[in-house]
Every structure is written in structure tokens, then in C-alpha cells.
Write an enzyme that holds these catalytic residues in place. Structure first.
Site, PDB file in Angstrom:
ATOM      1  N   ASP A   1       0.825  -1.209   0.000  1.00 25.09           N
ATOM      2  CA  ASP A   1       0.000   0.000   0.000  1.00 25.09           C
ATOM      3  C   ASP A   1       0.859   1.258   0.000  1.00 25.09           C
ATOM      4  OD1 ASP A   1      -2.174  -1.589   0.010  1.00 25.09           O
ATOM      5  OD2 ASP A   1      -2.616  -1.365   2.146  1.00 25.09           O
TER       6      ASP A   1
ATOM      7  N   SER B   1     -15.335 -21.762 -31.707  1.00 28.37           N
ATOM      8  CA  SER B   1     -15.833 -22.599 -30.617  1.00 28.37           C
ATOM      9  C   SER B   1     -15.280 -24.000 -30.827  1.00 28.37           C
ATOM     10  CB  SER B   1     -17.352 -22.594 -30.597  1.00 28.37           C
ATOM     11  OG  SER B   1     -17.811 -22.849 -31.886  1.00 28.37           O
TER      12      SER B   1
ATOM     13  N   LYS C   1     -11.397 -27.850 -19.078  1.00 28.10           N
ATOM     14  CA  LYS C   1     -12.271 -26.869 -19.723  1.00 28.10           C
ATOM     15  C   LYS C   1     -12.950 -26.048 -18.626  1.00 28.10           C
ATOM     16  CE  LYS C   1     -15.587 -26.440 -23.471  1.00 28.10           C
ATOM     17  NZ  LYS C   1     -16.409 -25.408 -22.900  1.00 28.10           N
TER      18      LYS C   1
HETATM   19  S1  IVH Z   1      -9.344 -23.471 -26.405  1.00 30.97           S
HETATM   20  C1  IVH Z   1     -10.372 -22.795 -30.841  1.00 30.97           C
HETATM   21  N1  IVH Z   1      -9.018 -24.267 -23.917  1.00 30.97           N
HETATM   22  O1  IVH Z   1     -14.521 -23.188 -24.112  1.00 30.97           O
HETATM   23  C2  IVH Z   1     -10.418 -23.207 -29.444  1.00 30.97           C
HETATM   24  N2  IVH Z   1     -11.064 -23.209 -24.520  1.00 30.97           N
HETATM   25  O2  IVH Z   1     -16.336 -24.207 -26.236  1.00 30.97           O
HETATM   26  C3  IVH Z   1     -10.232 -22.116 -28.504  1.00 30.97           C
HETATM   27  N3  IVH Z   1     -12.647 -22.928 -22.665  1.00 30.97           N
HETATM   28  O3  IVH Z   1     -14.443 -20.431 -26.293  1.00 30.97           O
HETATM   29  C4  IVH Z   1     -10.570 -22.463 -27.123  1.00 30.97           C
HETATM   30  N4  IVH Z   1     -11.362 -23.830 -21.114  1.00 30.97           N
HETATM   31  O4  IVH Z   1     -14.269 -20.025 -23.752  1.00 30.97           O
HETATM   32  C5  IVH Z   1      -9.837 -23.679 -24.816  1.00 30.97           C
HETATM   33  N5  IVH Z   1      -8.594 -24.980 -21.748  1.00 30.97           N
HETATM   34  C6  IVH Z   1      -9.401 -24.389 -22.644  1.00 30.97           C
HETATM   35  C7  IVH Z   1     -10.680 -23.902 -22.279  1.00 30.97           C
HETATM   36  C8  IVH Z   1     -11.488 -23.313 -23.261  1.00 30.97           C
HETATM   37  C9  IVH Z   1     -12.532 -23.260 -21.375  1.00 30.97           C
HETATM   38  C10 IVH Z   1     -13.833 -22.287 -23.294  1.00 30.97           C
HETATM   39  C11 IVH Z   1     -13.508 -21.112 -24.193  1.00 30.97           C
HETATM   40  C12 IVH Z   1     -13.949 -21.515 -25.552  1.00 30.97           C
HETATM   41  C13 IVH Z   1     -15.021 -22.518 -25.244  1.00 30.97           C
HETATM   42  C14 IVH Z   1     -15.210 -23.441 -26.401  1.00 30.97           C
END
Ligand code: IVH
Length: 671
Positions: free
Chosen positions: A38, A83, A116
Site C-alpha cells: 500500500d 468454438s 475446460k
Molecule cells: S481453447 C479454438 N481451452 O470453451 C479453441 N477453450 O467451447 C479455442 N474454454 O471459447 C478455445 N477452457 O471459452 C480452450 N482450456 C481451454 C478452455 C477453453 C474453457 C472455453 C472457451 C472456448 C469454449 C469453447
């Protein structure tokens, strides 16, 4: 200090603060005390104030305070935010592996498998080492620039110092999420403030990122995990290497990843996390399997809006079927009515579930949930189980649709336009509400009558001994009755009566909080206690006067006003006065914020815009102190017309001297 020295100092302070920020928030390994941090922070803030040309939008000082914003601008993504193909089937994961081999015509593929995270995607752009944009996913092609809110996520670096020369420009993508514990805390605070609770951490995160008040975002304690790195400055080799670059630069990345050489390795990771996910402090909804080599990723390409080199294996959200025995209606302290499913007990994720949330009337109608139905109960991102479906095949004939009653316990309930919930009609009151109101009044942060807990209150109300909060102070007339209760003796009764007596010393703000006015939590109660001499001046204030107080919003002002329009509430207040509760201020200003913590102010000379007392009050509310004498330790000397010797002393000691208007500006900068 001259400008060039100040420039140097600002640079080194920023670098220090960024380093400690990372140690604290990313590495969870702080090496200096909060106090020291701080101190550095304040020094930087002071320098930026004295040398406005050295202030920047990406300074660590920009992570706090600040004005609400009007909206967000929409910006195109460098590369679309794709996605992932989702699957719940292991065969499809095996298929994915087979297709990758066929397409690349090799068996030599490594996969990086990650968790994920069940959060909200964010894309962070850095230029010359500084955070420049923070975009939401939007429609995948364009997203909103939410940089003002991103700065409030402490795990997002504002500036990268280490391998910066390597990358002039780069993009990082990741997931913003909320810890389950923070979500639960947020909801219980909202509940006690009479606000509607949120559904789950993911939706709350999404909503938070879109708030127009960045300082509210700070309170939500959002977290970040990164999984994507892209730059035009350098050739990238693999997903794992990207992860390491991210880690090296100070981004939070998950350690729960695995490089897999074959499908069996992948399944092992899936199996492990299908069980272990229950131990994580946040929600995940599956694992992501990515081809590790960037070259191979490019060779595989993409279809429509998903890459061919990655797939998400989603965990089955555990669902069980059980019978809905009843729908009960819970009444909150503020009169909110929430429907709750009473279930035939069933085991879900290892725990017995007897109840599930039904949220509100629309939810029940949309799913057409009827008492007697067989329903699917799920424990997904919600933490609290919820009903997701009715098994219509099993519906018995003649089940009636559920209608909210017009009253509960003799109290009328109403659903107002634009409200999702039913509320007990103003003026009406149900036994449950009475009990909740008394429990709240007695609770630790209000009157602190610790012996008056839920069970005791319930019994006292059921036996008609107390019917409102004022009756608590007549309990000494009923000791004979209580003595006859099971488990009660002279000692415990005395303890109860003593605690009640002691509560009369609780300060004005605690009494206000104890009244349980809708939307008036602990913070707002303190603000009211600071701004009004006594309860009568609050009672007699019109809505406009209430609104004119900083930190009292429109909804709060209306709610306070409505509370005191009720005759029964006024009667209650009059009784509390007779019992000598502190319904007046003891003129000690209560600190409600901490922006000026550790700062001392001395006032000298006549102020024109305000009197000395009000000026001191502003300082104290913000956590600072007013002292009468100037010393080396004085942080600011505020000088009005015709100052006294304190002004000279301040100059001799080279202290920070503020004119009245500078003082006002300083105070306003925290508003
Ligand atoms: S890779 C082209 N890695 O899941 C792929 N996504 O359903 C790019 N997500 O839009 C995403 N954990 O918001 C990736 N370890 C991970 C992830 C992840 C969560 C989410 C992300 C993505 C969505 C796809």
C-alpha cells in the site's frame, strides 16, 4: 523532486507494484506485507497526482476507484474466436484421434489435454508490453472492449516486462471465472441486502464483465486462466511451448495439463478429472484435447467455426430422477418468496439431495413442473441442485399446474410488473418473515445478541412471546415461561437477558442495519449514521434528500422512504426509543471506505465551501484522520483563507499543501 527523477521513480514503482501484484495474485506467494504494498501504491498515486504527465491508463493505480463508464465499443477480432466441437462420448474422442492421424498421415501426434474452465472467454491484446484491449468473444468475429473492467481482474497483467522485447504485439486468450466460494459469499451478501441472488458462477462472471461500474467489478474478485498465445513476431511451435511463454510472462495458466502420446493417456486424464473435479474450488465442464504441434494444427485447419485440431470432451452433468413431493415457498426477511422443490431424497454426486431450487414462477411454468411429477435433478455449474426437466412419460393423470397462492400464513403475496419474484405485500407480514426479521436484528453484525439464534426466536414467536423486534426488550417479563422450556435453566436465561441488555449499547449504524430495510446493508447503514443526527431526521427526509447522499442510490432512497411511511414501522421505532436503543448518532464519524487509510490531514485557515467539521468528516469517512498539529508525518495540510502558523510550518517541512479546491478535487477523485 524534479521531473526526470519523478519519471524514474514512477517507472520503478510501477515495475515493483506489477511484480508484487503477480506474486500475490498469480503465484499466491507474496513477499511483502500488504502495508508495504500500500505504501508503494500510495507513493505512485501521489506522484501521478503531482505530475499528471506521468499518469497512464495502464498504471497499477488504475486498478481501483474510477468513474462509471457509458458503454463499450465493439472491435473486430484479429482471428475469429472459434468454438470447440463438443462431445459427451469417448468413442467420438477416439474418432477425433483417428481422423487427426488419417488427415496428417502420421501416428506421430501429441495432444495437450487441459481442463475446460466453465467461465467466459476473453481476448487480451498487448502492444509494446502494455495491455491495450480486452475483448469479449461477442459473436466470434467482433467483441466488446471491456478493458476498464479487465483492469479490475487482478490476475490480468497490465504490463509485461520480461520477454517483452521478443514480442511487440501479441494476443492472449483465456477464461475469466469465479471461485465457488466467492460466488457463494456474493450471493449471501446479496441475500442479506435484500437483492436477488445469482444463478451460477458463470452467468455472474458474464454479467460482471459487462458492468458499467468498474469499481463493482473489483469487488467480484474474478479470476483468469490462459490457454492461447499468438504473435506476429515469432514462429510458434507448440501449444505447450505457448503455455510456457504465457507462464514466463506472468499470466496465470493451469498446471493441470498433460501431454498425451496416445488415446489411452487422454482417457486416463479424463477419468482422473471426472472424479477430481469435485475437489476443485471452481467449476469445470470437461476437458479440452488439442493437437500440440502448431504446424500440425495448421495442416488440419478448421471446419465452419471450430478447429479440426481440438475437441472438448464434456463431463456428463450428473442427473438423477426423483419424485417432486411438494413445492414449498420460502419467505426471506425482505418478504421475497422463493419456490423450493421438496424431493424424494436421492443421491447426487455423493450427497443426499432433498431440496432443489426452482428460482421463480416463470421457471416453474417454462418447465411445466407439477407437484407429483418425476423430475430430473442436476448438479452442474449451479452448486445448488436444480430441476432441469420433467419426465412427462411418467406424469400421472390429473396433476395440476402449480399456482402461487394469494397468501402465505395470512400475509398477501404479490408479483409486481417487471419483477421475477413474488413479495409479501407491503404492510402484511407472515410468521416466517417475523422470525427472519428478529433473527436479523439479533445477528452478530446488527445488535449482536448471540444467544438469540434461529431456534430460540422460532419458539418465542410460536409461543406469541415476541411478535416484533421491540418485544425482545420485554423478554425479562417472560423468564418464568422460558425457564419451563426443555434444557433451559436460571443460568441460560440470565445469559439471554444480559445479552439483550448489552445490545442497547450497539451504535446507531448497527441499529439501522438491524431494522432490515430492503437494500440497506451494513455499508449503507454506516453512511446513514454518518449523515443523520438521529432516526427522526432520517424518517423526515424526503426521497430527494436521501438520494443526494453519496453512496445512497435511487433504489435505496426509495426503500428507506417507503420503510418509514409504514405506521407499524414508526410504532416500532417509538418502542425502541423507549427501550433506549441508540437511535441517534454519537457524533463519531464512522469510516465507510479506506481510500485514505493511513493519511493524516491538518486544516488551517477558513474554508469557504464547507466548514471544518464537514471537511474532517469527509476525511474520516474515507479512512483518514484529522490531526491538529503539523509534523513530518502529516500527509496533507489543507490551507484556507488567512492561514495560521501551521501553513509556515508545513512549508518548512516541505509537506503536501492543498488549497481548498485541491482538497475537494482529491476527495472527489474517490467518489
Ligand atoms: S481453447 C479454438 N481451452 O470453451 C479453441 N477453450 O467451447 C479455442 N474454454 O471459447 C478455445 N477452457 O471459452 C480452450 N482450456 C481451454 C478452455 C477453453 C474453457 C472455453 C472457451 C472456448 C469454449 C469453447
Amino acid at each position: 523532486m524534479d521531473l526526470s527523477k519523478a519519471t524514474e521513480r514512477v517507472k520503478s514503482l510501477k515495475s515493483e507494484l506489477n511484480k508484487h501484484n503477480k506474486l500475490y495474485y498469480v503465484d499466491a506467494n507474496p513477499i511483502i506485507s500488504d502495508r508495504k504494498y500500500d505504501k508503494l501504491f500510495d507513493e505512485l498515486k501521489d506522484l501521478e497526482k503531482s505530475y499528471p504527465q506521468l499518469a497512464s491508463k495502464i498504471s497499477p493505480t488504475q486498478r481501483v476507484g474510477g468513474e462509471p463508464i457509458d458503454g463499450f465499443t465493439t472491435i473486430e477480432h484479429n482471428k475469429p474466436m472459434l468454438s470447440l466441437q463438443n462431445t459427451y462420448s469417448r468413442e467420438e474422442v477416439a474418432d477425433f484421434d483417428r481422423k487427426c492421424r488419417e488427415s496428417l498421415d502420421t501416428d506421430n501426434i501429441q495432444y495437450l489435454v487441459e481442463l475446460k474452465f466453465d467461465g467466459v472467454a476473453i481476448s487480451l491484446h498487448y502492444k509494446n508490453g502494455f495491455l491495450e484491449k480486452a475483448l469479449t468473444r461477442g459473436d466470434g468475429f467482433k467483441g466488446d472492449n471491456i478493458i476498464s473492467n479487465a483492469k479490475r481482474i487482478m490476475q490480468i497483467p497490465l504490463e509485461i516486462e520480461s520477454p517483452r522485447p521478443k514480442y511487440d504485439e501479441f494476443e492472449v486468450r483465456g477464461e475469466v471465472y469465479m471461485l465457488n466460494s466467492d460466488f457463494i459469499k456474493l450471493n449471501s451478501k446479496r441475500e442479506s441486502d435484500g437483492l436477488q441472488t445469482y444463478m451460477n458462477p458463470r452467468n455472474t462472471t458474464a454479467g460482471t464483465l459487462k458492468l458499467l461500474d468498474p469499481s463493482e467489478v473489483s469487488k467480484r474478485k474474478l479470476k483468469l486462466t490462459c490457454y492461447y498465445f499468438d504473435t506476429i513476431n515469432s514462429k510458434l511451435n507448440s501449444q505447450l511451448e505457448n503455455n510456457n511463454i504465457l507462464k514466463e510472462m506472468g499470466f496465470p495458466v493451469s498446471n493441470n495439463i498433460k501431454l498425451c502420446n496416445n488415446i489411452d493417456d487422454i482417457f486416463e486424464f479424463i477419468n482422473t478429472w471426472d472424479t477430481k473435479r469435485k475437489e476443485l474450488p471452481f467449476e469445470i465442464d470437461g476437458v479440452v484435447i488439442k493437437v500440440n504441434s502448431i504446424k500440425q494444427q495448421q495442416d488440419l485447419g478448421q471446419i465452419a467455426r471450430s478447429p479440426k485440431w481440438a475437441i472438448a470432451y464434456k463431463f456428463e452433468t450428473e442427473t438423477v430422477e426423483t419424485k417432486l413431493l411438494d413445492i414449498s415457498l420460502q419467505v426471506g426477511r425482505q418478504g421475497t418468496v422463493t419456490p423450493v422443490a421438496e424431493l424424494e431424497p436421492v443421491i447426487l454426486s455423493g450427497t443426499t439431495v432433498r431440496r432443489a431450487s426452482l428460482y421463480n414462477e416463470d421457471y416453474i411454468n417454462e418447465l411445466d413442473i407439477r407437484i407429483g411429477d418425476y423430475v430430473w435433478v442436476e448438479k452442474g455449474g449451479e452448486i445448488i441442485p436444480k430441476i432441469t426437466k420433467v419426465n412427462l412419460d411418467k406424469r400421472a393423470e390429473n396433476l395440476e399446474t402449480f399456482n402461487f397462492p394469494s397468501e402465505i400464513d395470512g400475509a398477501k403475496i404479490l408479483r409486481k410488473e417487471n419483477e421475477a419474484h413474488y413479495y409479501i405485500q407491503d404492510g402484511d407480514i407472515s410468521t416466517i418473515q417475523i422470525k427472519k426479521a428478529i433473527e436479523h436484528f439479533a445477528s452478530r453484525n446488527a445488535m449482536n445478541i448471540d444467544t438469540l439464534g434461529e431456534k430460540v426466536v422460532s419458539k418465542l414467536v410460536d409461543e406469541n412471546i415476541i411478535l416484533n423486534i421491540a418485544d425482545i426488550y420485554t423478554l425479562y417479563n417472560h423468564t418464568d415461561t422460558i425457564l419451563k422450556w426443555d434444557g433451559w435453566g436460571e443460568k441460560s436465561v440470565k445469559k439471554l437477558i444480559d445479552a439483550i441488555e448489552l445490545s442497547k449499547a450497539q451504535t446507531f449504524d448497527k441499529v439501522i442495519y438491524g431494522l432490515g430495510i430492503r437494500y440497506i446493508g451494513e455499508g449503507a447503514s454506516k453512511v446513514l449514521a454518518n449523515n443523520f443526527q438521529n432516526i427522526d431526521s432520517i424518517i423526515n427526509s424526503d426521497i430527494e434528500t436521501l438520494k443526494s447522499i453519496n453512496e445512497i442510490g435511487d433504489k435505496m432512497a426509495e426503500s428507506i422512504h417507503a420503510f418509514f411511511q409504514s405506521n407499524s414501522n414508526i410504532e416500532l421505532i417509538n418502542k425502541l426509543k423507549l427501550f433506549e436503543l441508540k437511535l441517534f448518532s454519537d457524533n463519531k464519524i464512522i469510516q465507510t471506505r479506506n481510500e485514505l487509510e493511513g493519511k493524516t490531514f491538518v486544516f488551517t485557515g477558513e474554508l469557504s465551501e464547507m466548514n471544518r467539521k464537514d471537511a474532517a468528516k469527509m476525511v474520516i469517512e474515507l479512512g483518514g484522520k484529522e490531526t491538529k498539529t503539523v509534523s513530518k508525518k502529516t500527509s496533507y495540510v489543507v490551507v484556507g483563507e488567512k492561514p495560521g502558523s501551521k501553513f509556515q510550518k508545513a512549508k518548512d517541512l516541505d509537506l503536501n499543501i492543498l488549497s481548498e479546491s485541491e482538497f475537494i478535487k482529491l476527495i472527489e477523485s474517490f467518489k
